[in-house]
Design an enzyme around this catalytic site. Structure first.
Site, short mmCIF file in Angstrom:
data_model
loop_
_atom_site.label_atom_id
_atom_site.label_comp_id
_atom_site.label_asym_id
_atom_site.label_seq_id
_atom_site.Cartn_x
_atom_site.Cartn_y
_atom_site.Cartn_z
N CYS A 85 1.00 -1.36 0.00
CA CYS A 85 -0.07 0.09 -0.19
C CYS A 85 1.05 1.33 -0.11
O CYS A 85 1.68 1.81 1.02
CB CYS A 85 -0.77 0.00 1.21
SG CYS A 85 -1.93 1.37 1.32
N CYS A 216 -5.01 6.13 -3.98
CA CYS A 216 -4.50 4.62 -3.93
C CYS A 216 -3.08 4.81 -4.36
O CYS A 216 -2.76 5.29 -5.57
CB CYS A 216 -5.01 3.62 -4.73
SG CYS A 216 -4.27 2.19 -4.76
#
Length: 274
Positions: A85, A216
């Site tokens: 991430c 993201c």
């Protein structure tokens, strides 16, 4: 359970300090923490654990070795495990410096996608070496009965970056885009992007396990790689997301993601709740 709340371009996380790996962090506990109505609320959980104390399995543990003191154990909002991430990595690094567990500078963090080098000062933006994005060919997503062609990109986790002609805010991402599970057996993060200037794109994303998020980090790298189409040389891309703006640099060898990381609150869950 102690926690800190933070975000990177409004991609938000519950940070759980667990240096000795003592927490029994079940998928159900993660989902409760991330619940925006009955919990703290987040797109995912970042468990902060020393690499030597993390249960990484023989293969991953051998790959990471002693290359990093800290392991980022990232979980999606539904409790599922994710490899990497990018926004979470920036927030993770900012937490380590803020908590006095690491000094400002450059150092590696272990993830399920391998080691990632971060660079940060005592305050301000955080930069992450995201590794080389891998263009894997083409794929297709469907949204409200419309098919979108995209580039399959791996940034340690799977992405499908789909170029669109109109404004991305016109898309309805209230439901998950359709995709071919034979092509993406582990699911996929689907990005929709369009060019708004020279090496400048806007995007929205539907993340597996979390739904639409405000940003993201790995998705911004995937979009920049798809927009660059493997062009040689170094290029710097500005990527606008609903939660803000990040910069992605591609140099043909690796990629760097730079953007804000903000810690906003800390506290403790009640023992009879979690």
């Amino acid at each position: 359970m102690r926690f800190v709340k933070g975000h990177g371009t409004e991609n938000d996380f519950v940070i759980l300090p667990d240096p000795d790996g003592a927490l029994d962090l079940t998928p159900e506990a993660v989902a409760r923490l991330c619940d925006r109505r009955a919990g703290i609320g987040a797109d995912g959980v970042l468990r902060v654990v020393r690499t030597k104390a993390a249960d990484l399995g023989a293969d991953l543990g051998a790959d990471l070795g002693s290359g990093a003191e800290w392991f980022m154990d990232y979980r999606n909002a539904d409790g599922s495990v994710a490899e990497m991430c990018g926004n979470g990595m920036r927030v993770f690094a900012r937490y380590l410096v803020d908590a006095g567990l690491a000094a400002p500078g450059e150092w590696d963090v272990a993830t399920r996608a391998g080691l990632r080098r971060v660079s940060l000062g005592a305050s301000g933006d955080v930069s992450v070496d995201m590794g080389p994005p891998e263009l894997l060919g083409y794929g297709e997503a469907s949204l409200a009965g419309t098919a979108f062609q995209g580039r399959r990109v791996s940034v340690g986790n799977p992405h499908l970056a789909c170029r669109v002609d109109g404004p991305v805010d016109a898309l309805d991402l209230s439901h998950a885009p359709g995709f071919d599970p034979a092509v993406f057996p582990d699911g996929v993060n689907v990005e929709f992007f369009r060019s708004v200037g020279e090496r400048h794109v806007e995007m929205r994303v539907y993340e597996r396990g979390s739904g639409e998020t405000r940003s993201c980090g790995t998705g911004t790298v995937a979009v920049a790689a798809a927009a660059a189409q493997g062009a040689p040389g170094t290029s710097e891309w500005t990527v606008d997301v609903p939660g803000g703006r990040v910069t992605v640099t591609l140099d043909g060898r690796t990629s760097h993601l730079r953007g804000p990381a903000v810690l906003v609150a800390e506290g403790e869950t009640r023992p009879d709740w979690i």
